[in-house]
Design an enzyme around this catalytic site. Structure first.
Site, PDB file in Angstrom:
ATOM      1  N   ARG A  24       0.812  -1.227   0.000  1.00 38.50           N
ATOM      2  CA  ARG A  24       0.000   0.000   0.000  1.00 38.50           C
ATOM      3  C   ARG A  24       0.845   1.276   0.000  1.00 38.50           C
ATOM      4  NH1 ARG A  24      -2.644  -3.154   3.842  1.00 38.50           N
ATOM      5  NH2 ARG A  24      -4.453  -4.206   2.966  1.00 38.50           N
ATOM      6  N   LYS A  32       2.006  11.447 -11.194  1.00 39.35           N
ATOM      7  CA  LYS A  32       1.076  10.611 -11.969  1.00 39.35           C
ATOM      8  C   LYS A  32       1.798   9.314 -12.298  1.00 39.35           C
ATOM      9  CE  LYS A  32      -2.029  13.702 -14.502  1.00 39.35           C
ATOM     10  NZ  LYS A  32      -2.474  14.083 -15.852  1.00 39.35           N
ATOM     11  N   GLU A  88       8.216  19.045 -25.349  1.00 36.53           N
ATOM     12  CA  GLU A  88       7.564  19.413 -24.080  1.00 36.53           C
ATOM     13  C   GLU A  88       8.178  20.697 -23.505  1.00 36.53           C
ATOM     14  OE1 GLU A  88       4.907  17.732 -23.185  1.00 36.53           O
ATOM     15  OE2 GLU A  88       5.157  15.760 -24.137  1.00 36.53           O
ATOM     16  N   LYS A 121       6.544  23.104 -13.839  1.00 30.79           N
ATOM     17  CA  LYS A 121       5.704  21.938 -13.574  1.00 30.79           C
ATOM     18  C   LYS A 121       5.398  21.831 -12.080  1.00 30.79           C
ATOM     19  CE  LYS A 121       4.131  17.476 -14.453  1.00 30.79           C
ATOM     20  NZ  LYS A 121       4.150  16.260 -15.231  1.00 30.79           N
ATOM     21  N   GLU A 136      -5.269  17.377 -10.854  1.00 25.48           N
ATOM     22  CA  GLU A 136      -5.900  17.870 -12.077  1.00 25.48           C
ATOM     23  C   GLU A 136      -7.393  18.089 -11.884  1.00 25.48           C
ATOM     24  OE1 GLU A 136      -4.385  15.936 -15.599  1.00 25.48           O
ATOM     25  OE2 GLU A 136      -5.964  16.813 -16.843  1.00 25.48           O
ATOM     26  N   ARG A 174      -3.794  22.366 -14.015  1.00 30.36           N
ATOM     27  CA  ARG A 174      -2.938  21.311 -14.587  1.00 30.36           C
ATOM     28  C   ARG A 174      -3.328  20.992 -16.031  1.00 30.36           C
ATOM     29  NH1 ARG A 174      -0.325  16.275 -11.108  1.00 30.36           N
ATOM     30  NH2 ARG A 174       0.968  15.488 -12.799  1.00 30.36           N
ATOM     31  N   ASN A 202      -1.842  20.161 -21.162  1.00 27.59           N
ATOM     32  CA  ASN A 202      -2.421  19.428 -22.281  1.00 27.59           C
ATOM     33  C   ASN A 202      -2.302  20.181 -23.614  1.00 27.59           C
ATOM     34  OD1 ASN A 202      -3.373  16.873 -21.966  1.00 27.59           O
ATOM     35  ND2 ASN A 202      -5.475  17.452 -22.451  1.00 27.59           N
ATOM     36  N   HIS A 256      -1.724  18.539 -26.977  1.00 28.72           N
ATOM     37  CA  HIS A 256      -1.935  17.104 -26.788  1.00 28.72           C
ATOM     38  C   HIS A 256      -3.304  16.638 -27.259  1.00 28.72           C
ATOM     39  CE1 HIS A 256       1.715  17.468 -24.510  1.00 28.72           C
ATOM     40  NE2 HIS A 256       1.720  16.187 -24.194  1.00 28.72           N
ATOM     41  N   HIS A 277      -2.505  13.895 -29.581  1.00 31.83           N
ATOM     42  CA  HIS A 277      -2.765  12.491 -29.242  1.00 31.83           C
ATOM     43  C   HIS A 277      -3.473  11.762 -30.374  1.00 31.83           C
ATOM     44  CE1 HIS A 277      -2.384  12.698 -24.595  1.00 31.83           C
ATOM     45  NE2 HIS A 277      -1.335  12.102 -25.133  1.00 31.83           N
ATOM     46  N   HIS A 337       5.828  10.516 -29.514  1.00 31.09           N
ATOM     47  CA  HIS A 337       4.903  11.385 -28.780  1.00 31.09           C
ATOM     48  C   HIS A 337       5.241  12.862 -29.022  1.00 31.09           C
ATOM     49  CE1 HIS A 337       2.333  12.801 -25.560  1.00 31.09           C
ATOM     50  NE2 HIS A 337       3.369  13.447 -25.048  1.00 31.09           N
TER      51      HIS A 337
HETATM   52  N1  LIG Z   1       3.641  10.622 -15.431  1.00 32.11           N
HETATM   53  C1  LIG Z   1       3.523  11.688 -16.200  1.00 32.11           C
HETATM   54  O1  LIG Z   1       3.136  12.750 -15.764  1.00 32.11           O
HETATM   55  C2  LIG Z   1       3.906  11.553 -17.644  1.00 32.11           C
HETATM   56  C3  LIG Z   1       4.072  12.701 -18.425  1.00 32.11           C
HETATM   57  C4  LIG Z   1       4.497  12.548 -19.742  1.00 32.11           C
HETATM   58  C5  LIG Z   1       4.749  11.297 -20.254  1.00 32.11           C
HETATM   59  N2  LIG Z   1       4.558  10.190 -19.471  1.00 32.11           N
HETATM   60  C6  LIG Z   1       4.849   8.852 -19.981  1.00 32.11           C
HETATM   61  O2  LIG Z   1       6.224   8.756 -20.262  1.00 32.11           O
HETATM   62  C7  LIG Z   1       6.431   7.721 -21.218  1.00 32.11           C
HETATM   63  C8  LIG Z   1       7.453   8.172 -22.227  1.00 32.11           C
HETATM   64  O3  LIG Z   1       8.652   8.436 -21.549  1.00 32.11           O
HETATM   65  P1  LIG Z   1      10.043   8.646 -22.318  1.00 32.11           P
HETATM   66  O4  LIG Z   1       9.844   9.571 -23.437  1.00 32.11           O
HETATM   67  O5  LIG Z   1      11.043   8.958 -21.293  1.00 32.11           O
HETATM   68  O6  LIG Z   1      10.280   7.231 -23.013  1.00 32.11           O
HETATM   69  P2  LIG Z   1      10.918   5.843 -22.529  1.00 32.11           P
HETATM   70  O7  LIG Z   1      10.887   5.693 -21.073  1.00 32.11           O
HETATM   71  O8  LIG Z   1      10.268   4.799 -23.346  1.00 32.11           O
HETATM   72  O9  LIG Z   1      12.434   5.993 -22.998  1.00 32.11           O
HETATM   73  C9  LIG Z   1      12.703   6.132 -24.365  1.00 32.11           C
HETATM   74  C10 LIG Z   1      13.805   5.194 -24.837  1.00 32.11           C
HETATM   75  O10 LIG Z   1      15.069   5.715 -24.458  1.00 32.11           O
HETATM   76  C11 LIG Z   1      15.830   4.736 -23.767  1.00 32.11           C
HETATM   77  N3  LIG Z   1      16.620   5.486 -22.779  1.00 32.11           N
HETATM   78  C12 LIG Z   1      16.161   6.119 -21.697  1.00 32.11           C
HETATM   79  N4  LIG Z   1      17.137   6.809 -21.104  1.00 32.11           N
HETATM   80  C13 LIG Z   1      18.257   6.596 -21.826  1.00 32.11           C
HETATM   81  C14 LIG Z   1      19.580   7.070 -21.744  1.00 32.11           C
HETATM   82  N5  LIG Z   1      19.948   7.950 -20.809  1.00 32.11           N
HETATM   83  N6  LIG Z   1      20.471   6.623 -22.646  1.00 32.11           N
HETATM   84  C15 LIG Z   1      20.089   5.781 -23.638  1.00 32.11           C
HETATM   85  N7  LIG Z   1      18.829   5.329 -23.802  1.00 32.11           N
HETATM   86  C16 LIG Z   1      17.932   5.737 -22.897  1.00 32.11           C
HETATM   87  C17 LIG Z   1      14.817   3.808 -23.182  1.00 32.11           C
HETATM   88  O11 LIG Z   1      15.363   2.552 -22.962  1.00 32.11           O
HETATM   89  C18 LIG Z   1      13.735   3.807 -24.257  1.00 32.11           C
HETATM   90  O12 LIG Z   1      14.046   2.881 -25.257  1.00 32.11           O
HETATM   91  C19 LIG Z   1       5.066   7.407 -21.804  1.00 32.11           C
HETATM   92  O13 LIG Z   1       4.636   6.167 -21.310  1.00 32.11           O
HETATM   93  C20 LIG Z   1       4.170   8.504 -21.277  1.00 32.11           C
HETATM   94  O14 LIG Z   1       2.846   8.090 -21.071  1.00 32.11           O
HETATM   95  C21 LIG Z   1       4.153  10.314 -18.184  1.00 32.11           C
HETATM   96 ZN   LIG Z   2       3.365  14.977 -23.630  1.00 30.10          ZN
END
Ligand SMILES: NC(=O)c1ccc[n+]([C@@H]2O[C@H](COP(=O)([O-])OP(=O)(O)OC[C@H]3O[C@@H](n4cnc5c(N)ncnc54)[C@H](O)[C@@H]3O)[C@@H](O)[C@H]2O)c1
Ligand SMILES: [Zn+2]
Length: 365
Positions: free
Chosen positions: A125, A147, A189, A231, A241, A246, A250, A253, A257, A269
Site C-alpha cells: 500500500r 502521476k 515538451e 511543472k 488535475e 494542470r 495538455n 496534446h 494524441h 509522442h
Molecule cells: N507521469 C507523467 O506525468 C507523464 C508525463 C508525460 C509522459 N509520461 C509517460 O512517459 C512515457 C514516455 O517516456 P520517455 O519519453 O522517457 O520514453 P521511454 O521511457 O520509453 O524511454 C525512451 C527510450 O530511451 C531509452 N533510454 C532512456 N534513457 C536513456 C539514456 N539515458 N540513454 C540511452 N537510452 C535511454 C529507453 O530505454 C527507451 O528505449 C510514456 O509512457 C508517457 O505516457 C508520463
Molecule cells: Zn506529452
C-alpha cells in the site's frame, strides 16, 4: 546542483538537478532519509547497462545492505499490467521482511518512472520511491507530479494512481547517451512550457534551441530547472488535475494524441505533440485569441528543433475519430488549451467542430 521544491504539504519533495551526480546518489538518499537496507532499483536493459553500476556502487558505499535490480524491458508496450505484476512480485520476493521498508528507485525514462511509481504506490500500500530520470521528457515532465500508471489493452494510462515520489534525482549527464530522436521528443515538451507559461523561456529557446538539442550543458542548466519549476508550480496548485490549472499541460496534446494514435507508431509522442501545438496555435489565431505572429514563432521554433509542423499522409477522418473518442476532449465538451500570447494560455470549451476539422486538415497536408 540546483534544488527545486514541490510544495504539497506533507507530500512535499525536492528535485535535485545537476551533472555527474549518480556517483553521489547514495549519500544524497541518506541525507533525505531514503537509504533503506533494501534498495530496489527498477530500470531497463538499455538504461541499466549504462547507469546501474554507478548507482549500485554509490548505494553500497553509503551503507545500503542489499541492492536489487529488476529490468522492465524497453518500450511503451512494456508499460503493461504484466510487467507491473512482475515488478511488484519481485519487490515482494526481494523485501519479504515486513520490518524493512524498501525504497524503490526508478532509473529510466517515463516508462520505468510511470510503472515504477505505480509499483511503489501499490506494494504494501505504498513504499517510498525516488525518480532518477534519464530522458529529457522524464526530466522535464513525467518524473515530477506523481502521476503513475500502466497502460491497458483498452487504453493508455488507464490503471494508475497519484503517488508522489519522495525525491527526484536528476543527473543531466545521463542524457548524453540518449538517441537524438528521444532528445527532440523531450524538447517538444520544453517548447510547450515556454509557449503556455513562460515567454522568457520561449525567448531563451529562440536564442538557444540548437544548443539545447546538442545537450549543451549551459542550455540544459538554463532550461531544465525552469521547466521543472513550472511543472512543480502547476502540480503544487492542482495536484490531481481538478482545480483546472494542470490542464494547461495538455496544450498540443488534444489533436496531438489523435495524430499519435493515427500514425500508429510512425511518430513519436513529441513529434505528434509538435504538430498538435501548431494546430492549437492556428486554432487560437482563427478564434481571434492571438495574432498570427504567435503561430509563426511557435512553428519556427518547432522546425528549428527538428520536429515536424505537419503530419502528411494521415487520413483526416481517422484523426478526427480518435479525437471524438478522446476522454478529456469529450468530458471537457470540445475543450482546447489555446494561446492568447506566447507564455499565456487560455482554455475554451465548445469549440466548433467545423473549425477543428479545418485546422486538423491543414496540419495533415
Ligand atoms: N507521469 C507523467 O506525468 C507523464 C508525463 C508525460 C509522459 N509520461 C509517460 O512517459 C512515457 C514516455 O517516456 P520517455 O519519453 O522517457 O520514453 P521511454 O521511457 O520509453 O524511454 C525512451 C527510450 O530511451 C531509452 N533510454 C532512456 N534513457 C536513456 C539514456 N539515458 N540513454 C540511452 N537510452 C535511454 C529507453 O530505454 C527507451 O528505449 C510514456 O509512457 C508517457 O505516457 C508520463
Ligand atoms: Zn506529452
Amino acid at each position: 546542483m540546483q534544488t527545486v521544491r514541490v510544495e504539497l504539504g506533507k507530500r512535499s519533495y525536492d528535485i535535485l538537478i545537476g551533472f555527474d551526480m549518480l556517483e553521489d546518489i547514495g549519500p544524497a538518499l541518506a541525507e533525505h532519509g531514503l537509504l533503506s537496507d533494501n534498495m530496489a532499483v527498477l530500470t531497463s536493459p538499455t538504461i541499466g547497462a549504462h547507469y546501474y553500476q554507478q548507482v549500485r556502487d554509490s548505494l553500497e558505499r553509503a551503507g545500503a545492505a542489499v541492492v536489487d535490480r529488476h529490468d522492465i524491458p524497453d518500450g511503451e508496450d512494456n508499460k503493461s499490467l504484466d510487467e507491473f505484476c512482475r515488478a511488484v512480485r519481485r519487490l515482494a520476493q526481494f523485501a519479504p521482511n515486513p520490518a524493512v521498508r524498501p525504497t524503490v528507485l526508478a532509473l529510466g525514462g517515463g516508462v520505468v518512472g510511470d510503472l515504477g511509481g505505480f509499483a511503489a504506490a501499490s506494494f504494501r500500500r505504498g513504499v517510498p520511491y525516488v525518480q532518477v530520470p534519464t530522458t529529457l521528457l522524464s526530466a522535464v515532465d513525467s518524473s515530477v507530479g506523481g502521476k503513475t500508471a500502466v497502460n491497458l489493452p483498452e487504453g493508455k494510462n488507464l490503471c494508475g494512481a497519484f503517488y508522489q515520489p519522495s525525491l527526484v534525482y536528476m543527473d543531466l549527464a545521463t542524457l548524453d547517451t540518449l538517441p537524438g530522436r528521444e532528445v527532440r521528443s523531450g524538447v517538444a515538451e520544453v517548447i510547450k512550457y515556454g509557449a503556455i507559461l513562460d515567454a522568457d523561456l520561449f525567448q531563451y529557446l529562440e536564442e538557444s534551441i540548437e544548443a539545447l538539442i546538442e545537450l549543451d550543458a549551459e542550455a540544459l542548466t538554463q532550461v531544465v530547472p525552469t521547466c521543472v519549476e513550472l511543472k512543480a508550480e502547476v502540480v503544487g496548485e492542482d495536484e490531481r488535475e481538478n482545480a483546472g490549472v494542470r490542464i494547461c499541460l495538455n496544450f498540443g496534446h488534444t489533436i496531438g494524441h489523435a495524430i499519435e494514435k493515427a500514425a500508429a507508431g510512425a511518430l513519436s509522442h513529441g513529434e505528434a505533440v509538435a504538430v498538435g501545438m501548431v494546430a492549437a496555435a492556428r486554432l487560437s489565431v482563427q478564434l481571434n485569441l492571438c495574432d498570427s505572429d504567435v503561430e509563426d514563432r511557435l512553428s519556427d521554433m518547432i522546425e528549428r528543433a527538428g520536429l515536424p509542423v505537419t503530419a502528411p499522409g494521415l487520413r483526416l477522418e481517422t484523426v478526427l475519430d480518435y479525437l471524438r473518442h478522446d476522454k478529456k476532449f469529450i468530458t471537457g465538451a470540445n475543450r482546447f488549451i489555446l494561446l492568447e500570447d506566447i507564455g499565456a494560455w487560455t482554455c475554451r470549451e465548445g469549440v466548433d467542430m467545423d473549425a477543428v476539422r479545418d485546422i486538423t486538415r491543414s496540419v495533415l497536408l
